[in-house]
Design an enzyme around this catalytic site. Sequence first.
Site, PDB file in Angstrom:
ATOM      1  N   CYS A  12      28.363 -10.382   2.430  1.00  0.00           N
ATOM      2  CA  CYS A  12      29.653 -10.927   2.839  1.00  0.00           C
ATOM      3  C   CYS A  12      29.771 -10.782   4.356  1.00  0.00           C
ATOM      4  CB  CYS A  12      30.790 -10.169   2.149  1.00  0.00           C
ATOM      5  SG  CYS A  12      30.889  -8.414   2.577  1.00  0.00           S
ATOM      6  N   HIS A  40      25.697  -0.627   0.489  1.00  0.00           N
ATOM      7  CA  HIS A  40      25.270  -0.026  -0.775  1.00  0.00           C
ATOM      8  C   HIS A  40      24.052  -0.754  -1.336  1.00  0.00           C
ATOM      9  CE1 HIS A  40      29.464   1.923  -1.429  1.00  0.00           C
ATOM     10  NE2 HIS A  40      28.657   2.684  -0.744  1.00  0.00           N
ATOM     11  N   HIS A 128      34.636   6.416  -3.870  1.00  0.00           N
ATOM     12  CA  HIS A 128      34.139   5.256  -3.121  1.00  0.00           C
ATOM     13  C   HIS A 128      34.678   5.327  -1.694  1.00  0.00           C
ATOM     14  CE1 HIS A 128      33.640   1.085  -1.814  1.00  0.00           C
ATOM     15  NE2 HIS A 128      32.748   0.956  -2.776  1.00  0.00           N
ATOM     16  N   GLU A 130      35.657   3.139   0.489  1.00  0.00           N
ATOM     17  CA  GLU A 130      36.866   2.367   0.780  1.00  0.00           C
ATOM     18  C   GLU A 130      38.109   3.057   0.219  1.00  0.00           C
ATOM     19  OE1 GLU A 130      39.012  -1.673  -0.685  1.00  0.00           O
ATOM     20  OE2 GLU A 130      36.866  -1.868  -0.278  1.00  0.00           O
ATOM     21  N   THR A 166      39.257  -3.525  -2.642  1.00  0.00           N
ATOM     22  CA  THR A 166      39.051  -4.962  -2.402  1.00  0.00           C
ATOM     23  C   THR A 166      37.954  -5.589  -3.251  1.00  0.00           C
ATOM     24  OG1 THR A 166      37.515  -4.533  -0.580  1.00  0.00           O
ATOM     25  CG2 THR A 166      39.847  -4.765  -0.011  1.00  0.00           C
ATOM     26  N   SER A 230      26.497  -0.109  -5.625  1.00  0.00           N
ATOM     27  CA  SER A 230      27.416  -1.195  -5.295  1.00  0.00           C
ATOM     28  C   SER A 230      28.443  -1.439  -6.395  1.00  0.00           C
ATOM     29  CB  SER A 230      26.635  -2.487  -5.033  1.00  0.00           C
ATOM     30  OG  SER A 230      27.507  -3.578  -4.873  1.00  0.00           O
ATOM     31  N   SER A 231      29.727  -1.252  -6.072  1.00  0.00           N
ATOM     32  CA  SER A 231      30.795  -1.498  -7.050  1.00  0.00           C
ATOM     33  C   SER A 231      30.879  -2.964  -7.427  1.00  0.00           C
ATOM     34  CB  SER A 231      32.139  -1.019  -6.501  1.00  0.00           C
ATOM     35  OG  SER A 231      32.185   0.378  -6.413  1.00  0.00           O
ATOM     36  N   SER A 274      26.332  -6.919  -1.060  1.00  0.00           N
ATOM     37  CA  SER A 274      25.539  -5.974  -0.276  1.00  0.00           C
ATOM     38  C   SER A 274      24.034  -6.206  -0.452  1.00  0.00           C
ATOM     39  CB  SER A 274      25.888  -4.534  -0.694  1.00  0.00           C
ATOM     40  OG  SER A 274      25.794  -4.383  -2.097  1.00  0.00           O
TER      41      SER A 274
END
Length: 291
Positions: A12, A40, A128, A130, A166, A230-231, A274
């Site tokens: 992104c 990640h 996490h 964030e 997010t 990575s979420s 990611s």
Amino acid sequence: MNIEIDKYSGFCFGVVYAIEMAEDELKKSNSLYCLGDIVHNNKEVERLNSLGLKIINHEDLKKYKDCKVLIRAHGEPPETYKIAMENNIQLLDASCPVVLKLQHQIKEGYKTISDIDGQIVVYGKKGHAEVTGLLGQIGGDAFLVSGVEDLDQLDFSKPIFMYSQTTKSPKAYSLIKDEIEKRRKKIGIDSPLQFVVNDTLCRQVSGREPQLKKFSKKHDVIVFVSGPKSSNGKMLYESCKDENFNSYFISDVHEIKKEWFSSAESVGICGATSTPLWLMENVSEFISKIN
């Protein structure tokens, strides 16, 4: 066998910005500290490590002085900036604008909700980066939920302002919202002014989910490439799996199994926000050689 890399998958803009900032600095100095994994994805972190990027944690930060440290796209709590100022650390701040906007929203919302004895609810993953940054904006005075099973801790008679990490699933966020509304109505509270659901999901992530569903239907086999941390990778992979049972999650080419493609005429390769393009290209090349 046709092999297609999803053109919408990959970094992104927030991740691109952070990595470009790191690469620009490494060209000048050959060394740079980064607070936590810059992205990640373990393979991309390894690539940047080879260029001189050194990953440190928050305890390390307290010990460093007179140096440069990169803030990754996930954002940081105010405490990080305070430590940097005290230790004469120059911060290269690559915090994603979407995350910074959310941090501002939650700070402003906290002021309002505090005046009416309400609660802040954050939908996200405990630990996490964030989420840590978000909770830091309000001194941790919030209820962190990862699903409807965590809602019992709330007082549904009080006002609630709700926010989301997010990169979470819009569907899951909506389910939590619906459950809170249901429980509030059950006790006779139905004021929309006292339950505010803030739309804080990143459109670059949520917009990929419906697109990936279409992509998954096109192919016999889907290979989803993502770092295990990575979420959004886990969330987007589940979207692929929902549409195509023959979907496989990998972090690197050595995890690929030949039998996945025994009767496949087409293979789709996709990934998280990611996941670097070069890694998906490596996967494509590897599968073509198996074929």
